[in-house]
Motif scaffolding. Sequence first.
Motif, PDB file in Angstrom:
ATOM      1  N   ARG A   1      13.530  26.092  -2.385  1.00 43.27           N
ATOM      2  CA  ARG A   1      13.196  26.888  -3.561  1.00 43.27           C
ATOM      3  C   ARG A   1      14.450  27.366  -4.287  1.00 43.27           C
ATOM      4  NH1 ARG A   1       8.283  30.175  -0.552  1.00 43.27           N
ATOM      5  NH2 ARG A   1       6.906  28.360  -0.373  1.00 43.27           N
ATOM      6  N   ARG A   2      14.231  27.826  -5.510  1.00 38.76           N
ATOM      7  CA  ARG A   2      15.306  28.324  -6.377  1.00 38.76           C
ATOM      8  C   ARG A   2      16.281  27.220  -6.762  1.00 38.76           C
ATOM      9  NH1 ARG A   2      13.504  32.552  -8.564  1.00 38.76           N
ATOM     10  NH2 ARG A   2      15.634  33.108  -9.160  1.00 38.76           N
ATOM     11  N   ARG A   3      15.795  25.979  -6.810  1.00 37.72           N
ATOM     12  CA  ARG A   3      16.643  24.865  -7.223  1.00 37.72           C
ATOM     13  C   ARG A   3      16.099  24.172  -8.467  1.00 37.72           C
ATOM     14  NH1 ARG A   3      18.131  21.634  -1.580  1.00 37.72           N
ATOM     15  NH2 ARG A   3      18.388  23.471  -0.225  1.00 37.72           N
ATOM     16  N   GLY A   4      15.064  24.738  -9.078  1.00 37.39           N
ATOM     17  CA  GLY A   4      14.479  24.126 -10.265  1.00 37.39           C
ATOM     18  C   GLY A   4      13.479  23.031  -9.973  1.00 37.39           C
ATOM     19  N   ILE A   5      13.063  22.887  -8.706  1.00 43.50           N
ATOM     20  CA  ILE A   5      12.136  21.808  -8.351  1.00 43.50           C
ATOM     21  C   ILE A   5      10.751  22.065  -8.939  1.00 43.50           C
ATOM     22  CG2 ILE A   5      10.949  20.698  -6.419  1.00 43.50           C
ATOM     23  CD1 ILE A   5      13.506  21.027  -4.789  1.00 43.50           C
ATOM     24  N   ALA A   6      10.253  23.303  -8.844  1.00 45.79           N
ATOM     25  CA  ALA A   6       8.938  23.616  -9.408  1.00 45.79           C
ATOM     26  C   ALA A   6       8.928  23.360 -10.909  1.00 45.79           C
ATOM     27  CB  ALA A   6       8.564  25.065  -9.109  1.00 45.79           C
ATOM     28  N   ARG A   7      10.011  23.737 -11.569  1.00 44.02           N
ATOM     29  CA  ARG A   7      10.107  23.494 -13.011  1.00 44.02           C
ATOM     30  C   ARG A   7      10.063  22.001 -13.311  1.00 44.02           C
ATOM     31  NH1 ARG A   7      15.412  24.876 -16.760  1.00 44.02           N
ATOM     32  NH2 ARG A   7      14.692  23.842 -18.659  1.00 44.02           N
ATOM     33  N   ALA A   8      10.823  21.200 -12.559  1.00 43.89           N
ATOM     34  CA  ALA A   8      10.859  19.756 -12.791  1.00 43.89           C
ATOM     35  C   ALA A   8       9.490  19.127 -12.559  1.00 43.89           C
ATOM     36  CB  ALA A   8      11.905  19.112 -11.885  1.00 43.89           C
ATOM     37  N   LEU A   9       8.787  19.564 -11.513  1.00 47.31           N
ATOM     38  CA  LEU A   9       7.455  19.032 -11.234  1.00 47.31           C
ATOM     39  C   LEU A   9       6.481  19.391 -12.358  1.00 47.31           C
ATOM     40  CD1 LEU A   9       7.264  19.872  -7.430  1.00 47.31           C
ATOM     41  CD2 LEU A   9       7.197  17.570  -8.411  1.00 47.31           C
ATOM     42  N   MET A  10       6.530  20.641 -12.816  1.00 48.95           N
ATOM     43  CA  MET A  10       5.635  21.062 -13.890  1.00 48.95           C
ATOM     44  C   MET A  10       5.940  20.329 -15.194  1.00 48.95           C
ATOM     45  SD  MET A  10       3.212  23.150 -13.103  1.00 48.95           S
ATOM     46  CE  MET A  10       2.834  23.719 -14.769  1.00 48.95           C
ATOM     47  N   GLU A  11       7.209  20.130 -15.488  1.00 49.23           N
ATOM     48  CA  GLU A  11       7.562  19.399 -16.706  1.00 49.23           C
ATOM     49  C   GLU A  11       7.072  17.952 -16.633  1.00 49.23           C
ATOM     50  OE1 GLU A  11      11.756  20.038 -16.934  1.00 49.23           O
ATOM     51  OE2 GLU A  11      11.542  21.841 -18.181  1.00 49.23           O
ATOM     52  N   ALA A  12       7.178  17.342 -15.449  1.00 51.12           N
ATOM     53  CA  ALA A  12       6.665  15.982 -15.280  1.00 51.12           C
ATOM     54  C   ALA A  12       5.152  15.958 -15.468  1.00 51.12           C
ATOM     55  CB  ALA A  12       7.043  15.449 -13.900  1.00 51.12           C
ATOM     56  N   ALA A  13       4.471  16.972 -14.924  1.00 49.16           N
ATOM     57  CA  ALA A  13       3.015  17.045 -15.059  1.00 49.16           C
ATOM     58  C   ALA A  13       2.608  17.204 -16.519  1.00 49.16           C
ATOM     59  CB  ALA A  13       2.476  18.202 -14.223  1.00 49.16           C
ATOM     60  N   MET A  14       3.295  18.083 -17.245  1.00 51.02           N
ATOM     61  CA  MET A  14       2.945  18.308 -18.643  1.00 51.02           C
ATOM     62  C   MET A  14       3.253  17.084 -19.501  1.00 51.02           C
ATOM     63  SD  MET A  14       1.502  21.129 -18.522  1.00 51.02           S
ATOM     64  CE  MET A  14       1.193  21.198 -20.283  1.00 51.02           C
ATOM     65  N   GLU A  15       4.343  16.402 -19.194  1.00 55.97           N
ATOM     66  CA  GLU A  15       4.660  15.174 -19.929  1.00 55.97           C
ATOM     67  C   GLU A  15       3.584  14.113 -19.680  1.00 55.97           C
ATOM     68  OE1 GLU A  15       8.226  11.796 -20.159  1.00 55.97           O
ATOM     69  OE2 GLU A  15       8.573  13.717 -19.152  1.00 55.97           O
ATOM     70  N   PHE A  16       3.101  14.055 -18.434  1.00 56.28           N
ATOM     71  CA  PHE A  16       2.070  13.074 -18.093  1.00 56.28           C
ATOM     72  C   PHE A  16       0.776  13.347 -18.860  1.00 56.28           C
ATOM     73  CE2 PHE A  16      -1.682  11.945 -15.642  1.00 56.28           C
ATOM     74  CZ  PHE A  16      -1.471  10.604 -15.386  1.00 56.28           C
ATOM     75  N   VAL A  17       0.277  14.598 -18.811  1.00 58.35           N
ATOM     76  CA  VAL A  17      -1.003  14.879 -19.469  1.00 58.35           C
ATOM     77  C   VAL A  17      -0.877  14.741 -20.982  1.00 58.35           C
ATOM     78  CG1 VAL A  17      -1.825  16.334 -17.585  1.00 58.35           C
ATOM     79  CG2 VAL A  17      -0.608  17.385 -19.491  1.00 58.35           C
ATOM     80  N   ALA A  18       0.293  15.066 -21.534  1.00 59.42           N
ATOM     81  CA  ALA A  18       0.493  14.881 -22.971  1.00 59.42           C
ATOM     82  C   ALA A  18       0.417  13.404 -23.337  1.00 59.42           C
ATOM     83  CB  ALA A  18       1.833  15.472 -23.393  1.00 59.42           C
ATOM     84  N   SER A  19       0.948  12.543 -22.461  1.00 53.40           N
ATOM     85  CA  SER A  19       0.910  11.104 -22.726  1.00 53.40           C
ATOM     86  C   SER A  19      -0.508  10.558 -22.650  1.00 53.40           C
ATOM     87  CB  SER A  19       1.805  10.357 -21.733  1.00 53.40           C
ATOM     88  OG  SER A  19       1.243  10.352 -20.431  1.00 53.40           O
ATOM     89  N   ARG A  20      -1.413  11.302 -21.996  1.00 47.52           N
ATOM     90  CA  ARG A  20      -2.827  10.900 -21.915  1.00 47.52           C
ATOM     91  C   ARG A  20      -3.652  11.575 -23.002  1.00 47.52           C
ATOM     92  NH1 ARG A  20       0.540   8.451 -18.580  1.00 47.52           N
ATOM     93  NH2 ARG A  20      -0.531   7.053 -17.142  1.00 47.52           N
ATOM     94  N   ARG A  21      -2.981  12.113 -24.010  1.00 44.48           N
ATOM     95  CA  ARG A  21      -3.628  12.767 -25.151  1.00 44.48           C
ATOM     96  C   ARG A  21      -4.507  13.929 -24.715  1.00 44.48           C
ATOM     97  NH1 ARG A  21      -5.365   7.680 -29.115  1.00 44.48           N
ATOM     98  NH2 ARG A  21      -3.266   6.788 -29.315  1.00 44.48           N
ATOM     99  N   ALA A  22      -4.028  14.676 -23.743  1.00 43.89           N
ATOM    100  CA  ALA A  22      -4.773  15.837 -23.271  1.00 43.89           C
ATOM    101  C   ALA A  22      -4.803  16.916 -24.344  1.00 43.89           C
ATOM    102  CB  ALA A  22      -4.139  16.386 -21.998  1.00 43.89           C
ATOM    103  N   VAL A  23      -5.875  17.678 -24.352  1.00 41.10           N
ATOM    104  CA  VAL A  23      -6.012  18.804 -25.271  1.00 41.10           C
ATOM    105  C   VAL A  23      -5.417  20.060 -24.646  1.00 41.10           C
ATOM    106  CG1 VAL A  23      -7.663  20.272 -26.489  1.00 41.10           C
ATOM    107  CG2 VAL A  23      -8.068  17.809 -26.316  1.00 41.10           C
ATOM    108  N   CYS A  24      -5.644  20.235 -23.343  1.00 38.40           N
ATOM    109  CA  CYS A  24      -5.125  21.419 -22.668  1.00 38.40           C
ATOM    110  C   CYS A  24      -4.933  21.128 -21.192  1.00 38.40           C
ATOM    111  CB  CYS A  24      -6.057  22.620 -22.856  1.00 38.40           C
ATOM    112  SG  CYS A  24      -7.599  22.498 -21.919  1.00 38.40           S
ATOM    113  N   ALA A  25      -4.168  21.989 -20.550  1.00 41.23           N
ATOM    114  CA  ALA A  25      -3.985  21.963 -19.102  1.00 41.23           C
ATOM    115  C   ALA A  25      -4.147  23.388 -18.602  1.00 41.23           C
ATOM    116  CB  ALA A  25      -2.604  21.424 -18.738  1.00 41.23           C
ATOM    117  N   PHE A  26      -4.742  23.549 -17.424  1.00 41.50           N
ATOM    118  CA  PHE A  26      -4.907  24.897 -16.887  1.00 41.50           C
ATOM    119  C   PHE A  26      -4.648  24.896 -15.391  1.00 41.50           C
ATOM    120  CE2 PHE A  26      -9.030  23.084 -16.094  1.00 41.50           C
ATOM    121  CZ  PHE A  26      -9.557  23.755 -15.000  1.00 41.50           C
TER     122      PHE A  26
END
Length: 342
Positions: free
Chosen positions: A112-137
């Motif tokens: 923890r405290r190495r930016g891993i959670a941030r990197a995983l979340m950014e990858a997740a958001m990039e993925f759903v955006a590429s699938r034309r998602a309207v929202c993520a929760f």
Amino acid sequence: MLATSASRKVPFRGVRRLSLARDLRDVANLIEQTFGQEPDRAGQSVASEFRALAWWGPLLWALDRLSMGGEAFTGFVWEDDGRVVGNVTLSREWATPGCWLISNVVVAPDYRRRGIARALMEAAMEFVASRRAVCAFLMVRRENQAAIRLYEALGFAELGGQVTLRRESPPRPVAELPLGPGRLVRDVTFRDGRALADLARAATPAAVQRIQPVQPDVWLSEAQAGSGGWLLNRLGQRSRRCVVEEDGRLLAYARLTIARRKYHRLRFMALPHARGQVEGALLSRMLNLLADAAALPVLADVGAEETSAIDVLRARGFAESRWLLIMARHLDTAAPRLSEEV
């Protein structure tokens, strides 16, 4: 020596897609390591589900690729030289087209405290955006302020919450509190399906319904299951459903499941204008049904907006076990910059 050095595999460190065929056991171990000691055993339950899915990994991969729209269940992991030390899971919310659920955001304690959670979340958001998602929760514990700051920095906002309270054994029966004139507590009947759906819509915050709309068919089934008082399921559990009614309108609903092992479970909801007036009568009726039940813990689930119900349960010896915030981001909302690594 040069040939030997050149042939060595370079260790991989970073984010990659979740492999349903080979990562599920590692993810289960990671979830259990992080959440397995929670008092409501939520982490243990999720870990067990992932281990069960691991047996079907290759088949899941094939079925997922053949599913409607493809990639109904996926995610990302952070790998460090063959070890899975971080995870985020993604699944389509079929009830809300274009919406994705983010879950199991977890990083091994020593990473923890190495930016891993941030990197995983950014990858997740990039993925759903590429699938034309309207929202993520997603859902996050209220006390997990580091995660909440991360999600807020990524553009997520709080919509509502869900609270689970726990009592280590059934409470002693008490006299049922009276209701006002014209109000009564009764069992659910098969005719209540539409009224239960209307109650659920009125009781659930509008912002939450935009990502998790009330499903009328679910409440039609609930009404049919509640007809005739006690219902015995295949696990040997008994369940009872009751409502508070006034002039033909349902003001509140509760369901109690009495188990033979693990824990009993209670669910409650009420119309906003009836809150503070019906909880004592309905909850005392339901809790009194536990008089002859096994001496197991009792879990009670309510919306965070049900403050009067929470107060009544606390007065009966329940304590907060888990308070989850529901957070969402619409994909047309730009995420602000993150100033702190999580």
